[in-house]
Design a protein around this motif. Sequence first.
Motif, PDB file in Angstrom:
ATOM      1  N   LYS A 151       0.844  -1.185   0.000  1.00  0.00           N
ATOM      2  CA  LYS A 151       0.000   0.000   0.000  1.00  0.00           C
ATOM      3  C   LYS A 151       0.880   1.236   0.000  1.00  0.00           C
ATOM      4  CE  LYS A 151      -3.824   2.337   2.387  1.00  0.00           C
ATOM      5  NZ  LYS A 151      -4.772   2.312   3.519  1.00  0.00           N
ATOM      6  N   GLN A 153       0.722   5.720   0.387  1.00  0.00           N
ATOM      7  CA  GLN A 153       0.068   7.023   0.463  1.00  0.00           C
ATOM      8  C   GLN A 153       0.718   7.887  -0.613  1.00  0.00           C
ATOM      9  OE1 GLN A 153       1.047   5.586   3.550  1.00  0.00           O
ATOM     10  NE2 GLN A 153      -1.036   4.987   4.035  1.00  0.00           N
ATOM     11  N   GLU A 184      -2.925  -1.217  -3.963  1.00  0.00           N
ATOM     12  CA  GLU A 184      -3.662  -0.411  -2.994  1.00  0.00           C
ATOM     13  C   GLU A 184      -2.950   0.914  -2.763  1.00  0.00           C
ATOM     14  OE1 GLU A 184      -4.970  -2.289   0.596  1.00  0.00           O
ATOM     15  OE2 GLU A 184      -4.834  -4.288  -0.280  1.00  0.00           O
ATOM     16  N   TYR A 185      -3.746   1.976  -2.626  1.00  0.00           N
ATOM     17  CA  TYR A 185      -3.166   3.293  -2.372  1.00  0.00           C
ATOM     18  C   TYR A 185      -4.185   4.155  -1.638  1.00  0.00           C
ATOM     19  CZ  TYR A 185      -6.113   4.775  -6.251  1.00  0.00           C
ATOM     20  OH  TYR A 185      -7.201   5.026  -7.061  1.00  0.00           O
ATOM     21  N   GLU A 186      -3.681   5.234  -1.061  1.00  0.00           N
ATOM     22  CA  GLU A 186      -4.527   6.229  -0.401  1.00  0.00           C
ATOM     23  C   GLU A 186      -4.100   7.605  -0.892  1.00  0.00           C
ATOM     24  OE1 GLU A 186      -5.412   8.021   4.108  1.00  0.00           O
ATOM     25  OE2 GLU A 186      -4.038   6.326   3.819  1.00  0.00           O
ATOM     26  N   VAL A 188      -3.713  11.401  -0.518  1.00  0.00           N
ATOM     27  CA  VAL A 188      -3.636  12.281   0.648  1.00  0.00           C
ATOM     28  C   VAL A 188      -3.404  13.725   0.180  1.00  0.00           C
ATOM     29  CG1 VAL A 188      -2.828  10.483   2.211  1.00  0.00           C
ATOM     30  CG2 VAL A 188      -1.157  11.814   0.917  1.00  0.00           C
ATOM     31  N   TRP A 194       2.515  12.352   5.537  1.00  0.00           N
ATOM     32  CA  TRP A 194       2.816  10.921   5.497  1.00  0.00           C
ATOM     33  C   TRP A 194       4.293  10.655   5.294  1.00  0.00           C
ATOM     34  CZ3 TRP A 194       0.767   6.764   7.294  1.00  0.00           C
ATOM     35  CH2 TRP A 194      -0.581   6.793   7.628  1.00  0.00           C
TER      36      TRP A 194
END
Length: 322
Positions: A151, A153, A184-186, A188, A194
Amino acid sequence: MSEILLFGLGAVGATHAFIFQHAGSKVTVCARSNFDVVKEKGLDFRSEKYGNIPNLKFDRVVKTPGDASIKDVKYDFIVCTNKAIYMNPSASEQIAPAVSENTTIVIVQNGVGNGDQFRERFPNNVVISAVTWVNANQPETGVIVHKGQEKMQIGVEWSDKLDRALQQKKLDDFVGILDAGKSEYELVPDIQVWRWKKTIWNCCWNTLTAATLCNTKQYLESSESAEITARALIDEMALIARTLGLTIEDEYLDSLISRADLRNGGITSSMMMDAKAQRPMEVEVILGAPLRVAKKLGLKTPVLETCTAIISAMDWRFQNQK
């Protein structure tokens, strides 16, 4: 179809190179120590998430971004997954031959301050920054072992000189590739938050495992002072980040000590592996840069200063021994 150049084909870079290719992009990889194996046979990619691919090959394999074979390729993205150690020439200088007017630079590295050299050298190019959490290693040349999920950010290193809508579009295009590659990533709004959060983790566990050559389980079981020292280092790093105006939640800091995997089996950090192999370590971006910020802010960080001295001495020895 996007053209992507990946600079730094270690375990983390190789995992992301697979993701980009899995998404349908044309991928050029810049390899060094594993160049011959990757060029001739491809990678032996073993992933709990993506499956095993014994002969993973890429569209192009080069030793440097200045390779004559790619001089006419217009890259949409240059992704820097190289270890953030001192380099001469610098990473930004090395990738310069492959950067064109519309190239977006993506930094996927540990540490803080990583984007500075790229923004300075390429003021007219969009720079995207990401921190990644991935359990991947290269136990032997050309063999990549990827465990669990990965994952990141991710966000833009915003520039007032560039159109904000353009910067946002470049980010959207890149995360579209991550989507297509099932990564998967977020997203921001402020990637620097982060960057500091990940660096607090790295500063604590990379440093303490490298200095002791113990994984986190071994380190924490070694004495009552072990957890006290780890927490003191975390708190000092959080103080620096918060003084800069960044939001670092207490719950997040607590999680850096309470995570089950720290004690169940233990974590072996990349810096510990570098120390065991007596390779250069990521001292500057994980320890040196935060310590300089602390001094500039007038903050007392004795544990950070001590750790910086120890890891710097180890790194000096690795680079100067004959």
